[in-house]
Design a protein around this motif. Structure first.
Motif, PDB file in Angstrom:
ATOM      1  N   ILE A   1      47.323  36.801  41.238  1.00  0.00           N
ATOM      2  CA  ILE A   1      46.410  37.120  40.137  1.00  0.00           C
ATOM      3  C   ILE A   1      47.173  37.984  39.136  1.00  0.00           C
ATOM      4  N   PRO A   2      47.228  37.575  37.871  1.00  0.00           N
ATOM      5  CA  PRO A   2      47.941  38.389  36.890  1.00  0.00           C
ATOM      6  C   PRO A   2      47.124  39.617  36.488  1.00  0.00           C
ATOM      7  N   ALA A   3      47.819  40.728  36.256  1.00  0.00           N
ATOM      8  CA  ALA A   3      47.145  41.952  35.826  1.00  0.00           C
ATOM      9  C   ALA A   3      47.812  42.450  34.549  1.00  0.00           C
ATOM     10  N   THR A   4      46.995  42.724  33.560  1.00  0.00           N
ATOM     11  CA  THR A   4      47.484  43.198  32.271  1.00  0.00           C
ATOM     12  C   THR A   4      47.096  44.664  32.111  1.00  0.00           C
ATOM     13  N   VAL A   5      48.055  45.483  31.735  1.00  0.00           N
ATOM     14  CA  VAL A   5      47.793  46.899  31.495  1.00  0.00           C
ATOM     15  C   VAL A   5      47.628  47.089  29.994  1.00  0.00           C
TER      16      VAL A   5
ATOM     17  N   LYS B   1      36.279  32.580  32.442  1.00  0.00           N
ATOM     18  CA  LYS B   1      37.270  33.198  33.321  1.00  0.00           C
ATOM     19  C   LYS B   1      36.670  34.475  33.893  1.00  0.00           C
ATOM     20  N   ARG B   2      36.965  34.738  35.167  1.00  0.00           N
ATOM     21  CA  ARG B   2      36.479  35.979  35.776  1.00  0.00           C
ATOM     22  C   ARG B   2      37.523  37.073  35.543  1.00  0.00           C
ATOM     23  N   ILE B   3      37.174  38.019  34.700  1.00  0.00           N
ATOM     24  CA  ILE B   3      38.105  39.095  34.376  1.00  0.00           C
ATOM     25  C   ILE B   3      37.565  40.388  34.971  1.00  0.00           C
TER      26      ILE B   3
ATOM     27  N   ASP C   1      32.500  43.940  38.515  1.00  0.00           N
ATOM     28  CA  ASP C   1      33.833  43.556  38.062  1.00  0.00           C
ATOM     29  C   ASP C   1      34.496  44.709  37.333  1.00  0.00           C
ATOM     30  N   ILE C   2      33.755  45.809  37.162  1.00  0.00           N
ATOM     31  CA  ILE C   2      34.319  46.955  36.459  1.00  0.00           C
ATOM     32  C   ILE C   2      34.428  48.101  37.435  1.00  0.00           C
TER      33      ILE C   2
ATOM     34  N   GLU D   1      39.975  41.364  47.815  1.00  0.00           N
ATOM     35  CA  GLU D   1      39.321  40.893  49.045  1.00  0.00           C
ATOM     36  C   GLU D   1      37.958  40.261  48.801  1.00  0.00           C
ATOM     37  N   ARG D   2      37.546  40.182  47.554  1.00  0.00           N
ATOM     38  CA  ARG D   2      36.262  39.575  47.252  1.00  0.00           C
ATOM     39  C   ARG D   2      36.203  38.107  47.623  1.00  0.00           C
ATOM     40  N   ASP D   3      34.992  37.614  47.831  1.00  0.00           N
ATOM     41  CA  ASP D   3      34.815  36.175  48.090  1.00  0.00           C
ATOM     42  C   ASP D   3      35.271  35.377  46.880  1.00  0.00           C
ATOM     43  N   THR D   4      34.955  35.882  45.688  1.00  0.00           N
ATOM     44  CA  THR D   4      35.430  35.204  44.478  1.00  0.00           C
ATOM     45  C   THR D   4      36.328  36.179  43.737  1.00  0.00           C
ATOM     46  N   PRO D   5      37.622  36.168  44.061  1.00  0.00           N
ATOM     47  CA  PRO D   5      38.518  37.106  43.390  1.00  0.00           C
ATOM     48  C   PRO D   5      38.616  36.781  41.906  1.00  0.00           C
ATOM     49  N   PRO D   6      38.965  37.771  41.099  1.00  0.00           N
ATOM     50  CA  PRO D   6      39.038  37.539  39.654  1.00  0.00           C
ATOM     51  C   PRO D   6      40.187  36.604  39.296  1.00  0.00           C
TER      52      PRO D   6
END
Length: 356
Positions: free
Chosen positions: A5-9, A32-34, A63-64, A89-94
Protein backbone atom coordinates in the motif's frame (compact mmCIF):
# COMPACT_ATOMS: atom_id res chain seq x y z
CA UNK A 1 0.08 -11.17 -3.84
CA UNK A 2 2.24 -8.73 -1.94
CA UNK A 3 1.21 -5.46 -3.53
CA UNK A 4 2.26 -2.85 -1.02
CA UNK A 5 0.00 0.00 0.00
CA UNK A 6 1.57 3.33 -0.98
CA UNK A 7 1.78 6.04 1.67
CA UNK A 8 2.18 9.72 0.88
CA UNK A 9 3.51 12.17 3.45
CA UNK A 10 2.06 15.68 3.12
CA UNK A 11 4.00 18.35 4.95
CA UNK A 12 4.09 22.16 5.09
CA UNK A 13 3.46 24.93 7.58
CA UNK A 14 0.12 25.63 9.20
CA UNK A 15 -1.95 27.61 6.72
CA UNK A 16 -0.11 26.40 3.61
CA UNK A 17 -3.26 24.56 2.55
CA UNK A 18 -2.56 20.92 3.45
CA UNK A 19 -6.12 20.34 4.67
CA UNK A 20 -7.61 21.95 1.55
CA UNK A 21 -5.40 19.76 -0.62
CA UNK A 22 -6.50 16.65 1.29
CA UNK A 23 -10.17 17.67 1.16
CA UNK A 24 -10.00 18.06 -2.60
CA UNK A 25 -8.25 14.71 -2.86
CA UNK A 26 -10.97 12.97 -0.82
CA UNK A 27 -13.73 14.65 -2.82
CA UNK A 28 -12.18 13.29 -6.01
CA UNK A 29 -10.99 9.91 -4.80
CA UNK A 30 -13.32 8.13 -7.25
CA UNK A 31 -14.01 5.24 -4.91
CA UNK A 32 -10.41 4.73 -3.82
CA UNK A 33 -10.14 4.00 -0.11
CA UNK A 34 -7.79 6.61 1.30
CA UNK A 35 -6.83 6.41 4.96
CA UNK A 36 -5.58 9.54 6.70
CA UNK A 37 -3.18 9.82 9.57
CA UNK A 38 -3.24 13.34 10.92
CA UNK A 39 -0.41 14.66 12.99
CA UNK A 40 -1.06 18.38 13.24
CA UNK A 41 -0.71 19.37 16.84
CA UNK A 42 -2.37 22.42 18.28
CA UNK A 43 -4.87 22.75 15.52
CA UNK A 44 -5.43 19.02 15.44
CA UNK A 45 -9.00 18.86 16.68
CA UNK A 46 -10.09 21.39 14.10
CA UNK A 47 -8.34 19.65 11.23
CA UNK A 48 -9.65 16.27 12.31
CA UNK A 49 -13.19 17.60 12.52
CA UNK A 50 -13.05 19.23 9.11
CA UNK A 51 -11.89 16.01 7.51
CA UNK A 52 -14.20 13.81 9.57
CA UNK A 53 -17.13 15.96 8.53
CA UNK A 54 -16.38 15.35 4.88
CA UNK A 55 -19.59 13.28 4.86
CA UNK A 56 -18.35 11.12 2.05
CA UNK A 57 -18.66 7.38 1.69
CA UNK A 58 -15.02 7.34 0.57
CA UNK A 59 -13.96 8.74 3.90
CA UNK A 60 -15.21 6.79 6.92
CA UNK A 61 -14.51 8.09 10.38
CA UNK A 62 -12.35 5.08 11.07
CA UNK A 63 -10.24 5.89 8.02
CA UNK A 64 -8.90 8.90 9.90
CA UNK A 65 -6.49 8.33 12.73
CA UNK A 66 -5.01 11.04 14.85
CA UNK A 67 -1.59 10.64 16.39
CA UNK A 68 -2.06 12.31 19.74
CA UNK A 69 1.52 13.35 20.34
CA UNK A 70 2.65 16.00 17.92
CA UNK A 71 6.25 15.20 17.21
CA UNK A 72 6.06 12.11 15.08
CA UNK A 73 9.78 11.34 15.22
CA UNK A 74 9.59 10.84 18.98
CA UNK A 75 6.65 8.48 18.82
CA UNK A 76 7.42 6.25 15.87
CA UNK A 77 7.57 3.09 17.97
CA UNK A 78 4.76 3.94 20.40
CA UNK A 79 2.22 5.41 18.08
CA UNK A 80 2.99 5.47 14.39
CA UNK A 81 3.81 1.79 13.89
CA UNK A 82 0.76 0.54 15.87
CA UNK A 83 -1.46 2.99 13.97
CA UNK A 84 -0.14 1.68 10.67
CA UNK A 85 -0.57 -1.91 11.80
CA UNK A 86 -4.20 -1.23 12.72
CA UNK A 87 -4.81 0.15 9.23
CA UNK A 88 -3.06 -2.76 7.52
CA UNK A 89 -4.91 -5.39 9.52
CA UNK A 90 -8.36 -4.23 8.48
CA UNK A 91 -10.67 -6.50 6.51
CA UNK A 92 -10.67 -3.87 3.78
CA UNK A 93 -7.25 -2.24 3.90
CA UNK A 94 -6.93 1.19 2.30
CA UNK A 95 -5.74 1.68 -1.29
CA UNK A 96 -3.54 4.54 -0.16
CA UNK A 97 -2.44 6.06 3.14
CA UNK A 98 -1.95 9.81 3.47
CA UNK A 99 -0.05 11.13 6.47
CA UNK A 100 -0.42 14.81 7.17
CA UNK A 101 2.38 16.16 9.32
CA UNK A 102 3.00 19.63 10.59
CA UNK A 103 5.90 21.28 8.82
CA UNK A 104 7.69 21.63 12.13
CA UNK A 105 9.13 18.16 12.50
CA UNK A 106 11.19 16.71 9.68
CA UNK A 107 9.68 13.95 7.57
CA UNK A 108 12.91 11.90 7.39
CA UNK A 109 12.37 9.90 10.63
CA UNK A 110 8.87 9.13 9.41
CA UNK A 111 10.11 7.99 6.01
CA UNK A 112 12.73 5.80 7.71
CA UNK A 113 10.01 4.25 9.87
CA UNK A 114 8.63 2.56 6.76
CA UNK A 115 11.63 0.26 6.92
CA UNK A 116 10.51 -1.12 10.28
CA UNK A 117 10.04 -4.88 9.85
CA UNK A 118 6.48 -4.73 11.26
CA UNK A 119 5.28 -2.79 8.24
CA UNK A 120 8.02 -2.76 5.58
CA UNK A 121 6.64 -5.66 3.55
CA UNK A 122 3.17 -4.13 3.40
CA UNK A 123 3.60 -0.44 2.75
CA UNK A 124 5.87 1.63 0.57
CA UNK A 125 6.66 5.33 0.68
CA UNK A 126 4.93 6.91 -2.27
CA UNK A 127 6.60 10.25 -1.70
CA UNK A 128 6.91 13.36 0.43
CA UNK A 129 4.74 16.21 -0.85
CA UNK A 130 5.61 19.63 0.57
CA UNK A 131 2.83 22.23 0.37
CA UNK A 132 3.98 25.83 0.23
CA UNK A 133 1.95 29.01 0.69
CA UNK A 134 3.03 30.68 -2.55
CA UNK A 135 1.82 34.14 -1.58
CA UNK A 136 3.51 34.09 1.84
CA UNK A 137 6.83 32.91 0.41
CA UNK A 138 6.82 35.57 -2.29
CA UNK A 139 6.11 38.12 0.47
CA UNK A 140 9.18 36.81 2.28
CA UNK A 141 7.61 35.13 5.28
CA UNK A 142 7.12 31.36 4.63
CA UNK A 143 3.66 31.25 6.24
CA UNK A 144 0.66 33.56 5.98
CA UNK A 145 0.35 33.68 9.75
CA UNK A 146 3.79 33.40 11.29
CA UNK A 147 2.39 34.01 14.78
CA UNK A 148 0.14 30.96 14.42
CA UNK A 149 3.07 28.80 13.37
CA UNK A 150 5.11 30.07 16.32
CA UNK A 151 2.22 29.40 18.71
CA UNK A 152 2.00 25.90 17.32
CA UNK A 153 5.71 25.46 17.90
CA UNK A 154 5.45 26.69 21.46
CA UNK A 155 2.96 23.92 22.25
CA UNK A 156 5.39 21.18 21.41
CA UNK A 157 8.06 20.44 23.98
CA UNK A 158 9.93 18.13 21.65
CA UNK A 159 10.85 20.81 19.15
CA UNK A 160 13.94 22.89 19.00
CA UNK A 161 12.43 26.33 19.27
CA UNK A 162 15.62 28.09 18.29
CA UNK A 163 15.58 27.08 14.62
CA UNK A 164 14.43 30.01 12.48
CA UNK A 165 11.37 29.33 10.32
CA UNK A 166 13.49 29.92 7.24
CA UNK A 167 15.61 26.88 8.13
CA UNK A 168 12.57 24.70 8.73
CA UNK A 169 11.25 25.85 5.38
CA UNK A 170 14.56 24.99 3.69
CA UNK A 171 14.39 21.54 5.25
CA UNK A 172 10.85 20.98 3.95
CA UNK A 173 12.00 21.89 0.45
CA UNK A 174 15.13 19.74 0.73
CA UNK A 175 13.25 16.59 1.67
CA UNK A 176 10.36 16.99 -0.78
CA UNK A 177 9.81 14.59 -3.67
CA UNK A 178 7.16 16.94 -5.07
CA UNK A 179 6.47 20.56 -4.15
CA UNK A 180 2.99 22.04 -4.42
CA UNK A 181 2.84 25.83 -4.58
CA UNK A 182 -0.63 26.57 -3.27
CA UNK A 183 -2.54 29.86 -3.62
CA UNK A 184 -0.94 30.27 -7.05
CA UNK A 185 -3.96 32.37 -8.08
CA UNK A 186 -2.74 35.16 -5.77
CA UNK A 187 0.53 35.52 -7.68
CA UNK A 188 1.34 37.25 -10.93
CA UNK A 189 2.77 35.10 -13.72
CA UNK A 190 6.20 36.63 -13.09
CA UNK A 191 6.10 36.05 -9.32
CA UNK A 192 4.90 32.54 -9.82
CA UNK A 193 7.59 31.72 -12.40
CA UNK A 194 10.36 33.18 -10.21
CA UNK A 195 9.15 31.22 -7.18
CA UNK A 196 9.02 27.95 -9.11
CA UNK A 197 12.56 28.56 -10.38
CA UNK A 198 13.84 29.26 -6.84
CA UNK A 199 12.15 26.21 -5.37
CA UNK A 200 13.51 23.95 -8.07
CA UNK A 201 16.98 25.33 -7.42
CA UNK A 202 16.67 24.72 -3.65
CA UNK A 203 15.25 21.21 -3.96
CA UNK A 204 16.88 17.95 -5.01
CA UNK A 205 17.54 17.33 -8.66
CA UNK A 206 14.43 15.87 -10.28
CA UNK A 207 11.89 17.30 -7.82
CA UNK A 208 8.99 18.89 -9.69
CA UNK A 209 7.17 22.01 -8.55
CA UNK A 210 3.45 22.14 -9.38
CA UNK A 211 1.11 25.05 -8.88
CA UNK A 212 -2.34 24.71 -7.34
CA UNK A 213 -5.27 26.92 -6.48
CA UNK A 214 -7.34 25.92 -3.44
CA UNK A 215 -5.38 22.67 -3.25
CA UNK A 216 -6.97 21.41 -6.45
CA UNK A 217 -4.62 18.85 -7.97
CA UNK A 218 -5.71 15.77 -9.91
CA UNK A 219 -5.55 12.67 -7.70
CA UNK A 220 -3.31 10.86 -10.16
CA UNK A 221 -0.79 13.70 -9.88
CA UNK A 222 -0.95 13.88 -6.10
CA UNK A 223 -1.15 10.18 -5.27
CA UNK A 224 -0.55 8.33 -8.52
CA UNK A 225 -3.90 6.64 -7.86
CA UNK A 226 -5.64 5.83 -11.10
CA UNK A 227 -2.59 6.09 -13.31
CA UNK A 228 -1.52 2.49 -12.89
CA UNK A 229 -4.67 0.39 -12.66
CA UNK A 230 -3.61 -3.00 -13.94
CA UNK A 231 -6.81 -4.13 -15.54
CA UNK A 232 -7.02 -1.24 -17.94
CA UNK A 233 -3.51 0.09 -17.98
CA UNK A 234 -3.09 -0.15 -21.72
CA UNK A 235 -6.36 1.47 -22.71
CA UNK A 236 -6.36 3.95 -19.92
CA UNK A 237 -4.44 6.81 -21.46
CA UNK A 238 -7.13 7.11 -24.12
CA UNK A 239 -9.82 8.04 -21.63
CA UNK A 240 -7.52 9.64 -19.18
CA UNK A 241 -6.46 12.62 -21.23
CA UNK A 242 -8.91 15.36 -20.44
CA UNK A 243 -8.43 17.01 -23.77
CA UNK A 244 -11.38 15.72 -25.73
CA UNK A 245 -14.27 17.15 -23.77
CA UNK A 246 -16.67 16.26 -26.55
CA UNK A 247 -16.15 12.67 -25.47
CA UNK A 248 -19.19 11.81 -23.30
CA UNK A 249 -17.43 8.90 -21.77
CA UNK A 250 -14.90 11.27 -20.29
CA UNK A 251 -17.33 13.84 -19.02
CA UNK A 252 -19.52 11.86 -16.73
CA UNK A 253 -16.51 10.67 -14.74
CA UNK A 254 -15.60 14.13 -13.58
CA UNK A 255 -17.57 16.90 -11.98
CA UNK A 256 -16.86 20.34 -13.32
CA UNK A 257 -14.58 21.49 -10.52
CA UNK A 258 -12.46 18.40 -11.01
CA UNK A 259 -11.76 19.36 -14.61
CA UNK A 260 -9.94 22.46 -13.41
CA UNK A 261 -6.29 22.24 -14.21
CA UNK A 262 -6.28 18.83 -15.81
CA UNK A 263 -5.02 20.10 -19.11
CA UNK A 264 -1.92 21.29 -17.28
CA UNK A 265 -0.86 17.66 -16.91
CA UNK A 266 -0.46 14.78 -19.32
CA UNK A 267 0.20 11.08 -19.07
CA UNK A 268 1.06 8.33 -21.50
CA UNK A 269 2.02 4.67 -21.49
CA UNK A 270 5.38 3.22 -22.55
CA UNK A 271 5.41 -0.47 -23.49
CA UNK A 272 8.62 -2.42 -23.82
CA UNK A 273 9.99 -5.92 -23.47
CA UNK A 274 11.73 -7.67 -20.58
CA UNK A 275 14.50 -5.83 -18.77
CA UNK A 276 17.83 -7.41 -17.88
CA UNK A 277 18.78 -5.77 -14.61
CA UNK A 278 16.37 -4.12 -12.15
CA UNK A 279 19.01 -1.95 -10.47
CA UNK A 280 20.29 -0.61 -13.77
CA UNK A 281 16.75 -0.05 -14.98
CA UNK A 282 15.65 1.91 -11.89
CA UNK A 283 18.85 3.99 -12.16
CA UNK A 284 17.94 4.73 -15.78
CA UNK A 285 14.41 5.71 -14.73
CA UNK A 286 15.83 8.14 -12.16
CA UNK A 287 18.01 9.62 -14.85
CA UNK A 288 15.13 10.02 -17.33
CA UNK A 289 13.00 11.63 -14.61
CA UNK A 290 15.69 14.23 -13.93
CA UNK A 291 16.28 14.96 -17.60
CA UNK A 292 12.62 15.25 -18.61
CA UNK A 293 10.93 16.81 -15.59
CA UNK A 294 8.68 13.81 -14.97
CA UNK A 295 6.38 14.05 -11.93
CA UNK A 296 5.46 10.42 -11.52
CA UNK A 297 6.20 7.13 -13.19
CA UNK A 298 4.77 3.76 -12.29
CA UNK A 299 4.18 0.37 -13.76
CA UNK A 300 5.30 -3.23 -13.97
CA UNK A 301 8.35 -4.85 -15.49
CA UNK A 302 9.33 -8.38 -16.41
CA UNK A 303 12.92 -9.18 -15.50
CA UNK A 304 14.66 -11.74 -17.74
CA UNK A 305 14.88 -15.10 -16.00
CA UNK A 306 12.75 -14.05 -13.00
CA UNK A 307 9.28 -15.51 -12.43
CA UNK A 308 8.13 -12.53 -10.33
CA UNK A 309 6.78 -9.27 -11.68
CA UNK A 310 8.62 -6.09 -10.68
CA UNK A 311 6.50 -3.17 -9.52
CA UNK A 312 8.10 0.22 -10.07
CA UNK A 313 6.93 3.57 -8.82
CA UNK A 314 8.63 6.92 -8.76
CA UNK A 315 7.76 10.38 -7.51
CA UNK A 316 10.32 12.93 -8.58
CA UNK A 317 13.72 11.47 -7.76
CA UNK A 318 12.38 8.79 -5.40
CA UNK A 319 12.22 5.48 -7.25
CA UNK A 320 10.92 2.40 -5.46
CA UNK A 321 10.69 -1.13 -6.80
CA UNK A 322 9.83 -4.56 -5.43
CA UNK A 323 8.68 -7.93 -6.76
CA UNK A 324 4.96 -8.25 -6.10
CA UNK A 325 3.71 -11.51 -7.62
CA UNK A 326 4.57 -14.29 -10.06
CA UNK A 327 3.55 -13.79 -13.68
CA UNK A 328 0.54 -15.97 -14.47
CA UNK A 329 0.82 -18.75 -17.03
CA UNK A 330 0.47 -17.21 -20.48
CA UNK A 331 0.61 -13.66 -19.14
CA UNK A 332 2.54 -11.29 -21.35
CA UNK A 333 6.03 -10.80 -19.92
CA UNK A 334 6.33 -7.24 -21.02
CA UNK A 335 7.10 -3.99 -19.25
CA UNK A 336 4.44 -1.29 -19.05
CA UNK A 337 5.11 2.11 -17.54
CA UNK A 338 2.79 5.07 -17.11
CA UNK A 339 4.47 8.46 -17.18
CA UNK A 340 2.83 11.59 -15.81
CA UNK A 341 4.06 15.15 -15.89
CA UNK A 342 3.16 18.72 -16.61
CA UNK A 343 1.97 19.41 -20.14
CA UNK A 344 4.73 19.51 -22.72
CA UNK A 345 6.52 16.26 -21.91
CA UNK A 346 8.57 14.99 -24.85
CA UNK A 347 6.83 11.65 -25.21
CA UNK A 348 9.03 10.38 -28.05
CA UNK A 349 12.30 11.24 -26.29
CA UNK A 350 11.12 9.74 -22.97
CA UNK A 351 9.93 6.54 -24.65
CA UNK A 352 13.22 6.24 -26.46
CA UNK A 353 15.31 6.94 -23.35
CA UNK A 354 13.43 4.36 -21.27
CA UNK A 355 13.83 1.73 -23.95
CA UNK A 356 17.46 2.50 -24.75
Amino acid sequence: MVAKIPATVVTGFLGAGKTTLIRHMLDNANGKRIALIINEFGDLGVDGDILKGCGDAACNDDDIMELSNGCICCTVADEFIPTMQKLLERDTPPDHIVIETSGLALPQPLVRAFNWPEISTRVTVDGVVTVVDGKAVVDGQFAANVAAVDAQRAQDDNLDHETPLSELFDDQIACADMIVVNKADLLTEAESAALVTDLRKDSRDGVQVVKATMGALPVDVLLGQGMGAEDDLGSRHEVHHHHHHDDDEDDHHHDHEHEHGHDEFQNFVVNMGEIANPAAFTAKIADVIRTHNILRLKGFAAVAGKPMRLTIQAVGPRVDSYFDRPFAAGEDRGTTLVVIGQAGLDQAAITKALGA
